[in-house]
Design a protein around this motif. Sequence first.
Motif, PDB file in Angstrom:
ATOM      1  N   LEU A 210       0.940  -1.223  -0.066  1.00 29.59           N
ATOM      2  CA  LEU A 210       0.066   0.053  -0.024  1.00 29.59           C
ATOM      3  C   LEU A 210       0.803   1.119  -0.082  1.00 29.59           C
ATOM      4  N   PHE A 211       0.458   2.340  -0.556  1.00 26.88           N
ATOM      5  CA  PHE A 211       1.152   3.708  -0.775  1.00 26.88           C
ATOM      6  C   PHE A 211       2.477   3.197  -1.515  1.00 26.88           C
ATOM      7  N   CYS A 212       2.557   2.505  -2.583  1.00 26.58           N
ATOM      8  CA  CYS A 212       3.704   1.739  -2.900  1.00 26.58           C
ATOM      9  C   CYS A 212       4.740   2.702  -3.621  1.00 26.58           C
ATOM     10  N   GLY A 213       4.197   3.915  -4.275  1.00 28.34           N
ATOM     11  CA  GLY A 213       5.009   4.874  -4.700  1.00 28.34           C
ATOM     12  C   GLY A 213       5.846   4.404  -5.763  1.00 28.34           C
ATOM     13  N   ALA A 214       6.883   4.553  -6.151  1.00 32.35           N
ATOM     14  CA  ALA A 214       7.824   4.060  -7.335  1.00 32.35           C
ATOM     15  C   ALA A 214       8.053   2.508  -7.091  1.00 32.35           C
ATOM     16  N   GLY A 215       7.978   2.226  -5.932  1.00 32.72           N
ATOM     17  CA  GLY A 215       8.267   0.660  -5.551  1.00 32.72           C
ATOM     18  C   GLY A 215       9.496   0.309  -4.978  1.00 32.72           C
ATOM     19  N   GLY A 216      10.304   1.221  -4.239  1.00 29.65           N
ATOM     20  CA  GLY A 216      11.132   1.031  -3.729  1.00 29.65           C
ATOM     21  C   GLY A 216      11.187  -0.316  -2.658  1.00 29.65           C
ATOM     22  N   ASP A 217      10.091  -0.361  -1.633  1.00 24.69           N
ATOM     23  CA  ASP A 217       9.881  -1.338  -0.988  1.00 24.69           C
ATOM     24  C   ASP A 217       9.717  -2.652  -1.619  1.00 24.69           C
ATOM     25  N   SER A 218       8.732  -2.462  -2.741  1.00 32.52           N
ATOM     26  CA  SER A 218       8.519  -3.624  -3.763  1.00 32.52           C
ATOM     27  C   SER A 218       9.572  -4.129  -4.136  1.00 32.52           C
ATOM     28  N   ASP A 219      10.818  -3.427  -4.707  1.00 31.07           N
ATOM     29  CA  ASP A 219      11.895  -3.981  -5.201  1.00 31.07           C
ATOM     30  C   ASP A 219      12.696  -4.473  -4.337  1.00 31.07           C
ATOM     31  N   GLY A 220      12.883  -4.172  -3.106  1.00 29.28           N
ATOM     32  CA  GLY A 220      13.432  -4.705  -2.103  1.00 29.28           C
ATOM     33  C   GLY A 220      12.940  -6.196  -1.758  1.00 29.28           C
ATOM     34  N   PHE A 221      11.726  -6.014  -1.631  1.00 27.47           N
ATOM     35  CA  PHE A 221      11.072  -7.522  -1.173  1.00 27.47           C
ATOM     36  C   PHE A 221      11.299  -8.485  -2.321  1.00 27.47           C
TER      37      PHE A 221
END
Length: 468
Positions: free
Chosen positions: A14-25
């Motif tokens: 949620l509130f993913c933005g550009a995806g920094g946390d998604s990239d890390g996960f």
Amino acid sequence: MRTTATSRPTSVHLFCGAGGDSDGFRRAGFDVVLGANHWQKAVDTHAVNFPEAEHLCVDLDHYDMRKLPKARVLVGSPICTEGSPADGIKRPKAAPTPGQLSLLDEGPIADAAWERTRATAYDILRATEVHDFDAVVCENVPRFATAWPLFHWWLQGMAILGYRHQVVSVSAAHIGGENNPHAPQWRDRIFIVFTRQSMRQPDLAVRPPAWCPTCEQDIQAVQSWRNGRTIGKYRQQYDYRCPNGATCGHRIVEPYVRPAASAIDWTDTGIRIGDRPHHGRGPLAASTLRKIRLGLEKHRVPALVAVNHSDPGDGRAVPAHASPLATRTVRIGDGIALPAPFITEHRGGGSTTRAIADPLGAITAGGNHHGLVIPYRKGGPTTTAYPLHTIATRESAGLVLGSDALPEDIALEDCYFRMLSPREHLRGQRFTDDYTVLGNGGEQTMQAGNAVPSNVAQWIASALLEVL
């Protein structure tokens, strides 16, 4: 939903933005199944990089959380101090200074990007109540915990839902490993990691590698809090110390970091300040010129660089007539640096400049605050910047320049200057160059400033994998 032992764990963002946390996960071994944000440009960026995931462009305050896909981990970054300060005090933005680059100069930005750069913490509670995640990860500024009056109420709500929590204070510059390169940026944030009470808690102790000059060896440094604090910023509320009390008395040490130089495109030297009018650029603001002058005074002096971590200082180069301070990126030998490029920071009324051997200051969504200054001498920019590429890792050697490289007086108008590019800001957040960020320059810079550093997200996700 619980995954089998052979499948990859899943995460919703949620509130993913550009995806920094998604990239890390994803780099840690998760399958990202959803990215949601209120700004369409950020959603489009996330969708390009995570085509296999679902995407939502919605105001999550009014979204039915029952519609979220099932996943084992929820990741989200609630209330940020920009626009919605944690202490509830509205702080107006200062008007742009004439002659200073504004974020809007790089292209228009949709209103949605400014209005809600972070949604509220209550959405995390609502989603968790419905989906009973195994773990929940939230990122924010330290003031979210220290100044928001309802922070402990929010933690209690998660406890009622069956979760224990850990609050981790960390700078992005200190997180990394063999398969997780550091971010070349000082970025103090907290991560609140919730895990179900029936689970073992992940090991989230921050132990960055450092050199202890007394023990004469690399060690895993430990956080040492000042005045009973447990949440805060590096060098303000906590330091790092050597764990070997019997040998060195737990002396303060400086963890290895990755320098700003590693994020900079050295083929783009910018424009000579005196030539700006010939390039359709107006004169720089007086505050910018003042910072450049101060930077020249600070960084043009022949400076000793102790590359063996033999001094208890803060790791910056010092004038050659002073005792050397340790740097954090190399270990063997000493070097003398003659005037080097440096970074100027253009926020607030201060006069901050940073050597390029130091990480960037925190990258924010509110504007492009970082400028690059390259001193000019005898018909061209000085070349002292280029060997600094070699100090991106601690195995690098120090550079020694002879006295014949000592510059004459450097005129301010002969210096080259430019603001850092969106891609350089993205590198500061540990996005790799093959990561696509959509939009004009202003939109890309804003996405970079809003992002969670990929390296920190990867570190936390890897720790969660050990207990899921």
